[in-house]
Design a protein around this motif. Structure first.
Motif, PDB file in Angstrom:
ATOM      1  N   ARG A   1       8.176  -6.073  -9.818  1.00 49.28           N
ATOM      2  CA  ARG A   1       8.731  -6.245  -8.468  1.00 49.28           C
ATOM      3  C   ARG A   1       9.330  -4.948  -7.955  1.00 49.28           C
ATOM      4  O   ARG A   1       9.177  -4.599  -6.773  1.00 49.28           O
ATOM      5  CB  ARG A   1       9.786  -7.356  -8.462  1.00 49.28           C
ATOM      6  N   ALA A   2      10.004  -4.189  -8.801  1.00 48.89           N
ATOM      7  CA  ALA A   2      10.586  -2.918  -8.372  1.00 48.89           C
ATOM      8  C   ALA A   2       9.493  -1.942  -7.931  1.00 48.89           C
ATOM      9  O   ALA A   2       9.664  -1.203  -6.945  1.00 48.89           O
ATOM     10  CB  ALA A   2      11.425  -2.317  -9.497  1.00 48.89           C
ATOM     11  N   ILE A   3       8.371  -1.926  -8.639  1.00 49.40           N
ATOM     12  CA  ILE A   3       7.256  -1.057  -8.256  1.00 49.40           C
ATOM     13  C   ILE A   3       6.699  -1.485  -6.901  1.00 49.40           C
ATOM     14  O   ILE A   3       6.452  -0.646  -6.026  1.00 49.40           O
ATOM     15  CB  ILE A   3       6.156  -1.084  -9.335  1.00 49.40           C
ATOM     16  N   LEU A   4       6.519  -2.773  -6.710  1.00 52.59           N
ATOM     17  CA  LEU A   4       6.010  -3.276  -5.431  1.00 52.59           C
ATOM     18  C   LEU A   4       6.955  -2.935  -4.285  1.00 52.59           C
ATOM     19  O   LEU A   4       6.528  -2.520  -3.208  1.00 52.59           O
ATOM     20  CB  LEU A   4       5.789  -4.781  -5.511  1.00 52.59           C
ATOM     21  N   ASP A   5       8.250  -3.105  -4.512  1.00 56.16           N
ATOM     22  CA  ASP A   5       9.225  -2.794  -3.471  1.00 56.16           C
ATOM     23  C   ASP A   5       9.194  -1.303  -3.128  1.00 56.16           C
ATOM     24  O   ASP A   5       9.314  -0.920  -1.956  1.00 56.16           O
ATOM     25  CB  ASP A   5      10.628  -3.199  -3.918  1.00 56.16           C
ATOM     26  N   ALA A   6       9.022  -0.460  -4.142  1.00 57.03           N
ATOM     27  CA  ALA A   6       8.958   0.980  -3.904  1.00 57.03           C
ATOM     28  C   ALA A   6       7.704   1.341  -3.100  1.00 57.03           C
ATOM     29  O   ALA A   6       7.754   2.202  -2.209  1.00 57.03           O
ATOM     30  CB  ALA A   6       8.970   1.734  -5.233  1.00 57.03           C
ATOM     31  N   LEU A   7       6.593   0.691  -3.400  1.00 56.96           N
ATOM     32  CA  LEU A   7       5.362   0.954  -2.657  1.00 56.96           C
ATOM     33  C   LEU A   7       5.504   0.511  -1.203  1.00 56.96           C
ATOM     34  O   LEU A   7       5.036   1.195  -0.290  1.00 56.96           O
ATOM     35  CB  LEU A   7       4.190   0.253  -3.326  1.00 56.96           C
ATOM     36  N   ALA A   8       6.149  -0.633  -0.982  1.00 59.10           N
ATOM     37  CA  ALA A   8       6.387  -1.088   0.385  1.00 59.10           C
ATOM     38  C   ALA A   8       7.321  -0.129   1.117  1.00 59.10           C
ATOM     39  O   ALA A   8       7.107   0.208   2.286  1.00 59.10           O
ATOM     40  CB  ALA A   8       6.968  -2.496   0.372  1.00 59.10           C
ATOM     41  N   ALA A   9       8.366   0.345   0.423  1.00 61.81           N
ATOM     42  CA  ALA A   9       9.308   1.290   1.030  1.00 61.81           C
ATOM     43  C   ALA A   9       8.634   2.613   1.363  1.00 61.81           C
ATOM     44  O   ALA A   9       9.046   3.317   2.297  1.00 61.81           O
ATOM     45  CB  ALA A   9      10.491   1.515   0.092  1.00 61.81           C
ATOM     46  N   GLU A  10       7.592   2.940   0.615  1.00 57.31           N
ATOM     47  CA  GLU A  10       6.824   4.162   0.881  1.00 57.31           C
ATOM     48  C   GLU A  10       6.044   4.064   2.188  1.00 57.31           C
ATOM     49  O   GLU A  10       5.582   5.068   2.723  1.00 57.31           O
ATOM     50  CB  GLU A  10       5.878   4.397  -0.296  1.00 57.31           C
ATOM     51  N   GLY A  11       5.904   2.859   2.684  1.00 54.08           N
ATOM     52  CA  GLY A  11       5.181   2.661   3.938  1.00 54.08           C
ATOM     53  C   GLY A  11       3.793   2.086   3.766  1.00 54.08           C
ATOM     54  O   GLY A  11       3.055   1.962   4.750  1.00 54.08           O
ATOM     55  N   LEU A  12       3.417   1.745   2.533  1.00 58.00           N
ATOM     56  CA  LEU A  12       2.108   1.140   2.322  1.00 58.00           C
ATOM     57  C   LEU A  12       2.081  -0.278   2.886  1.00 58.00           C
ATOM     58  O   LEU A  12       3.109  -0.957   2.949  1.00 58.00           O
ATOM     59  CB  LEU A  12       1.770   1.110   0.834  1.00 58.00           C
ATOM     60  N   ALA A  13       0.906  -0.725   3.273  1.00 61.23           N
ATOM     61  CA  ALA A  13       0.753  -2.035   3.916  1.00 61.23           C
ATOM     62  C   ALA A  13       0.699  -3.125   2.853  1.00 61.23           C
ATOM     63  O   ALA A  13      -0.344  -3.734   2.588  1.00 61.23           O
ATOM     64  CB  ALA A  13      -0.504  -2.056   4.772  1.00 61.23           C
ATOM     65  N   VAL A  14       1.834  -3.362   2.223  1.00 64.07           N
ATOM     66  CA  VAL A  14       1.943  -4.405   1.210  1.00 64.07           C
ATOM     67  C   VAL A  14       3.165  -5.251   1.530  1.00 64.07           C
ATOM     68  O   VAL A  14       4.256  -4.721   1.764  1.00 64.07           O
ATOM     69  CB  VAL A  14       2.022  -3.810  -0.213  1.00 64.07           C
ATOM     70  N   SER A  15       2.964  -6.560   1.603  1.00 65.90           N
ATOM     71  CA  SER A  15       4.052  -7.512   1.814  1.00 65.90           C
ATOM     72  C   SER A  15       4.261  -8.278   0.520  1.00 65.90           C
ATOM     73  O   SER A  15       3.294  -8.779  -0.073  1.00 65.90           O
ATOM     74  CB  SER A  15       3.725  -8.481   2.952  1.00 65.90           C
ATOM     75  N   VAL A  16       5.511  -8.378   0.075  1.00 65.53           N
ATOM     76  CA  VAL A  16       5.824  -8.973  -1.217  1.00 65.53           C
ATOM     77  C   VAL A  16       6.689 -10.213  -1.003  1.00 65.53           C
ATOM     78  O   VAL A  16       7.669 -10.177  -0.257  1.00 65.53           O
ATOM     79  CB  VAL A  16       6.552  -7.973  -2.125  1.00 65.53           C
ATOM     80  N   PHE A  17       6.310 -11.303  -1.666  1.00 67.32           N
ATOM     81  CA  PHE A  17       7.029 -12.557  -1.556  1.00 67.32           C
ATOM     82  C   PHE A  17       7.468 -13.006  -2.947  1.00 67.32           C
ATOM     83  O   PHE A  17       6.823 -12.680  -3.949  1.00 67.32           O
ATOM     84  CB  PHE A  17       6.147 -13.647  -0.944  1.00 67.32           C
ATOM     85  N   ASP A  18       8.560 -13.757  -3.009  1.00 69.79           N
ATOM     86  CA  ASP A  18       9.000 -14.348  -4.266  1.00 69.79           C
ATOM     87  C   ASP A  18       8.231 -15.628  -4.537  1.00 69.79           C
ATOM     88  O   ASP A  18       8.030 -16.452  -3.639  1.00 69.79           O
ATOM     89  CB  ASP A  18      10.496 -14.670  -4.215  1.00 69.79           C
TER      90      ASP A  18
END
Length: 205
Positions: free
Chosen positions: A60-77
């Motif tokens: 989850r931390a990796i996904l959040d970092a990728l989203a914060a980088e501006g990549l088009a990824v939406s993460v849900f719990d």
């Protein structure tokens, strides 16, 4: 091509441009591969929608970092009831994804699956040629590990490909008209889809 929850317009012989492509995935404890999964597949699709199933390894931390980088990824719990009910959860994730963005087609993936296509134009041409409310089928290549002591790069372990493709339609790709249908049922493993208890016709891509 115009898309609504009621149907997809008939494609023209010359494939329309500008299709919006999405991919959805439910992942758990994929820290070793999730960044490569996101970066690679975003070279093929426009947006990734990922449900994290309570990972404990930093996924989850990796996904959040990728989203914060501006990549088009939406993460849900993921839901608290955890790791089962994949089919129902994939349908729910598709619906959440469609509420965020009105895409035209969605690929149903696992966290260790990587899309390949010669180029975006040929992919769009194939998708545009699908008959109304029918799905695409993706063949799969499986890759096999080599002995772990040969290299320090974990991805080079998987350089040997099986000699045969796994079966036709190993994965389904859904147009929005099918994905938005309240009667949609998805087979566990994303190998088939049903509407009104009838199997959605799948065409090999």
């Amino acid at each position: 091509m115009t898309v609504s929850t009621s149907g997809v317009s008939s494609p023209s012989p010359s494939a329309p441009k500008g299709l919006r492509l999405a991919a959805v995935a439910i992942v758990r404890d994929e820290a070793d591969v999730i960044e490569a999964f996101v970066r690679h597949n975003l070279a093929v699709v426009d947006h990734l929608f990922i449900e994290d199933d309570h990972s404990r390894d930093g996924t989850r931390a990796i996904l959040d970092a990728l989203a914060a980088e501006g990549l088009a990824v939406s993460v849900f719990d993921g839901p608290q009831e955890a790791a089962y009910f994949q089919a129902a959860r994939t349908k729910g994730l598709l619906q959440r994804a469609y509420a965020v963005e009105r895409w035209d087609f969605a690929f149903l993936l696992d966290g260790d699956e990587f899309l390949t296509t010669p180029d975006r134009a040929s992919l769009e041409a194939e998708l545009a040629s699908l008959p109304d409310s029918q799905a695409g089928g993706l063949r799969m290549w499986n890759y096999l590990p080599r002995p772990l002591d040969e290299t320090s790069d974990p991805f080079s372990f998987f350089s040997d490909r099986t000699q045969k493709l796994t079966g036709f339609s190993a994965k389904v790709m859904l147009p929005a008209s099918v994905a938005a249908n309240e009667e949609l049922k998805i087979e566990d493993g994303n190998h088939a889809a049903f509407c009104f208890r009838r199997k959605v016709v799948v065409h090999q891509l």
